[in-house]
Write a protein that holds these residues in place. Structure first.
Motif, PDB file in Angstrom:
ATOM      1  N   LYS A  72     -81.435  37.521 -43.381  1.00 52.63           N
ATOM      2  CA  LYS A  72     -80.750  38.695 -42.868  1.00 52.63           C
ATOM      3  C   LYS A  72     -80.118  39.472 -44.020  1.00 52.63           C
ATOM      4  O   LYS A  72     -79.544  38.887 -44.936  1.00 52.63           O
ATOM      5  CB  LYS A  72     -79.648  38.227 -41.900  1.00 52.63           C
ATOM      6  CG  LYS A  72     -79.123  39.277 -40.961  1.00 52.63           C
ATOM      7  CD  LYS A  72     -78.185  38.595 -39.964  1.00 52.63           C
ATOM      8  CE  LYS A  72     -77.577  39.615 -39.027  1.00 52.63           C
ATOM      9  NZ  LYS A  72     -76.628  38.980 -38.087  1.00 52.63           N
ATOM     10  N   PHE A  73     -80.241  40.813 -43.967  1.00 53.30           N
ATOM     11  CA  PHE A  73     -79.580  41.654 -44.971  1.00 53.30           C
ATOM     12  C   PHE A  73     -79.390  43.055 -44.413  1.00 53.30           C
ATOM     13  O   PHE A  73     -80.317  43.656 -43.870  1.00 53.30           O
ATOM     14  CB  PHE A  73     -80.405  41.711 -46.271  1.00 53.30           C
ATOM     15  CG  PHE A  73     -79.688  42.408 -47.393  1.00 53.30           C
ATOM     16  CD1 PHE A  73     -78.580  41.828 -47.995  1.00 53.30           C
ATOM     17  CD2 PHE A  73     -80.101  43.660 -47.832  1.00 53.30           C
ATOM     18  CE1 PHE A  73     -77.909  42.475 -49.019  1.00 53.30           C
ATOM     19  CE2 PHE A  73     -79.434  44.308 -48.858  1.00 53.30           C
ATOM     20  CZ  PHE A  73     -78.335  43.719 -49.450  1.00 53.30           C
ATOM     21  N   ASN A  74     -78.166  43.553 -44.531  1.00 50.79           N
ATOM     22  CA  ASN A  74     -77.825  44.906 -44.079  1.00 50.79           C
ATOM     23  C   ASN A  74     -78.271  45.195 -42.642  1.00 50.79           C
ATOM     24  O   ASN A  74     -78.799  46.262 -42.342  1.00 50.79           O
ATOM     25  CB  ASN A  74     -78.422  45.958 -45.030  1.00 50.79           C
ATOM     26  CG  ASN A  74     -77.618  46.075 -46.319  1.00 50.79           C
ATOM     27  OD1 ASN A  74     -76.526  45.529 -46.427  1.00 50.79           O
ATOM     28  ND2 ASN A  74     -78.166  46.780 -47.291  1.00 50.79           N
ATOM     29  N   GLY A  75     -78.065  44.219 -41.758  1.00 50.98           N
ATOM     30  CA  GLY A  75     -78.364  44.427 -40.349  1.00 50.98           C
ATOM     31  C   GLY A  75     -79.812  44.190 -39.965  1.00 50.98           C
ATOM     32  O   GLY A  75     -80.145  44.190 -38.780  1.00 50.98           O
ATOM     33  N   SER A  76     -80.688  43.997 -40.941  1.00 56.52           N
ATOM     34  CA  SER A  76     -82.111  43.732 -40.649  1.00 56.52           C
ATOM     35  C   SER A  76     -82.428  42.262 -40.907  1.00 56.52           C
ATOM     36  O   SER A  76     -81.803  41.624 -41.747  1.00 56.52           O
ATOM     37  CB  SER A  76     -83.017  44.598 -41.527  1.00 56.52           C
ATOM     38  OG  SER A  76     -82.817  45.969 -41.248  1.00 56.52           O
ATOM     39  N   THR A  77     -83.410  41.741 -40.182  1.00 53.64           N
ATOM     40  CA  THR A  77     -83.906  40.394 -40.438  1.00 53.64           C
ATOM     41  C   THR A  77     -85.319  40.498 -40.984  1.00 53.64           C
ATOM     42  O   THR A  77     -86.184  41.130 -40.375  1.00 53.64           O
ATOM     43  CB  THR A  77     -83.901  39.539 -39.157  1.00 53.64           C
ATOM     44  OG1 THR A  77     -82.570  39.487 -38.624  1.00 53.64           O
ATOM     45  CG2 THR A  77     -84.365  38.120 -39.456  1.00 53.64           C
ATOM     46  N   TYR A  78     -85.538  39.923 -42.163  1.00 53.11           N
ATOM     47  CA  TYR A  78     -86.844  39.946 -42.811  1.00 53.11           C
ATOM     48  C   TYR A  78     -87.502  38.577 -42.630  1.00 53.11           C
ATOM     49  O   TYR A  78     -86.850  37.542 -42.792  1.00 53.11           O
ATOM     50  CB  TYR A  78     -86.703  40.254 -44.306  1.00 53.11           C
ATOM     51  CG  TYR A  78     -86.118  41.612 -44.578  1.00 53.11           C
ATOM     52  CD1 TYR A  78     -86.936  42.724 -44.758  1.00 53.11           C
ATOM     53  CD2 TYR A  78     -84.741  41.792 -44.642  1.00 53.11           C
ATOM     54  CE1 TYR A  78     -86.391  43.980 -45.000  1.00 53.11           C
ATOM     55  CE2 TYR A  78     -84.188  43.049 -44.877  1.00 53.11           C
ATOM     56  CZ  TYR A  78     -85.022  44.135 -45.060  1.00 53.11           C
ATOM     57  OH  TYR A  78     -84.479  45.372 -45.292  1.00 53.11           O
ATOM     58  N   TYR A  79     -88.801  38.580 -42.295  1.00 51.69           N
ATOM     59  CA  TYR A  79     -89.551  37.344 -42.106  1.00 51.69           C
ATOM     60  C   TYR A  79     -90.524  37.200 -43.268  1.00 51.69           C
ATOM     61  O   TYR A  79     -91.595  37.795 -43.276  1.00 51.69           O
ATOM     62  CB  TYR A  79     -90.260  37.368 -40.749  1.00 51.69           C
ATOM     63  CG  TYR A  79     -89.277  37.469 -39.601  1.00 51.69           C
ATOM     64  CD1 TYR A  79     -88.706  36.328 -39.047  1.00 51.69           C
ATOM     65  CD2 TYR A  79     -88.880  38.712 -39.101  1.00 51.69           C
ATOM     66  CE1 TYR A  79     -87.781  36.421 -38.012  1.00 51.69           C
ATOM     67  CE2 TYR A  79     -87.955  38.814 -38.071  1.00 51.69           C
ATOM     68  CZ  TYR A  79     -87.412  37.656 -37.528  1.00 51.69           C
ATOM     69  OH  TYR A  79     -86.490  37.751 -36.516  1.00 51.69           O
ATOM     70  N   ILE A  80     -90.114  36.423 -44.246  1.00 54.25           N
ATOM     71  CA  ILE A  80     -90.854  36.345 -45.509  1.00 54.25           C
ATOM     72  C   ILE A  80     -91.857  35.190 -45.451  1.00 54.25           C
ATOM     73  O   ILE A  80     -91.463  34.041 -45.206  1.00 54.25           O
ATOM     74  CB  ILE A  80     -89.890  36.116 -46.688  1.00 54.25           C
ATOM     75  CG1 ILE A  80     -88.760  37.152 -46.667  1.00 54.25           C
ATOM     76  CG2 ILE A  80     -90.633  36.154 -48.011  1.00 54.25           C
ATOM     77  CD1 ILE A  80     -87.629  36.840 -47.623  1.00 54.25           C
TER      78      ILE A  80
END
Length: 248
Positions: free
Chosen positions: A143-151
């Motif tokens: 999670k970063f700056n309100g977004s969730t990234y799926y790496i």
């Protein structure tokens, strides 16, 4: 019909129980079968209901969470449990007991769901079908700056702790997150990823070469020009892991 993971929440804080219960209600593969307000009640409920998973606060009346888990493990040695607490000084004790995870309050949904996904893998149940115990996640949610990234985990080259952030390097970009580096490491396959330094996690499959420099070692990669560090204390372990990867 899909088997559900039965879990018990043990926390003397009603707000925490309510938050956990609300988040878990949104996951059809989990079912809260009981809630407890102290460690003594938790031990009794484990004996009576034999749950698949426990979410346990540490600072509770009667018996604290750590001691309650020790008693529960005598009853059910293969019990899966996650500690959720307002304090981080108990982390070492938690992992000595083989906790699946250790979450520091305030509880964030994304962080909780990461822990529950880990629990699903350990217990061997997926949303649609049984999974083999220990099967690894294919994507890392951060999670970063309100977004969730799926790496995609196989694209991660190395991870660096930089101030309060962690930087996750892939060939195409660098992701940022405020997740703790030790929390991230728990979701990675330890036969492929090594925490080579307190500030670095390295994908050993991506290593190009290692060079000694002063009191440390620099590790370089096949796909990017950046480098990571290996501490003197970890260099032998890293070399052993690299050898195992090459011979397996």
């Amino acid at each position: 019909m899909m088997n559900k993971i039965n879990l018990i929440i043990a926390d003397d804080n009603e707000d925490s129980v309510e938050i956990l219960d609300y988040f878990i209600e949104q996951l059809p593969e989990f079912e809260v079968i009981s809630t407890c307000k102290d460690g003594e009640q938790l031990v009794q409920e484990v004996m009576a209901k034999s749950p698949d998973l426990l979410l346990v606060d540490i600072n509770m009346p009667m018996i604290n969470g750590v001691d309650a888990i020790k008693k529960c493990l005598r009853i059910k040695p293969n019990l899966n449990f996650i500690f959720i607490t307002g304090y981080d000084e108990f982390a070492v004790k938690a992992f000595e007991l083989s906790a699946l995870d250790y979450i520091v309050k305030p509880i964030e949904k994304t962080r909780l769901y990461m822990a529950l996904e880990r629990a699903k893998n350990s217990i061997g149940i997926d949303k649609n079908q049984s999974k083999k115990p220990g099967e690894q996640l294919k994507r890392l949610p951060v999670k970063f700056n309100g977004s969730t990234y799926y790496i995609p985990i196989d694209q991660i080259i190395f991870i660096e702790k930089s101030g309060k952030k962690c930087l996750i390097y892939t060939q195409s970009r660098v992701y940022e997150t405020y997740e703790n580096i030790s929390d991230i490491y728990m979701y990675l396959n330890p036969s492929v990823f090594s925490q080579t330094h307190r500030s670095y996690i390295v994908n050993l499959q991506k290593v190009s070469h290692i060079t000694p420099k002063n009191e440390t070692y620099l590790v370089y990669f096949l796909e990017i020009d950046e480098y990571a560090h290996i501490s003197k204390l970890k260099i032998q372990d890293v070399q052993k892991q690299l050898h195992q990867l090459m011979t397996n």
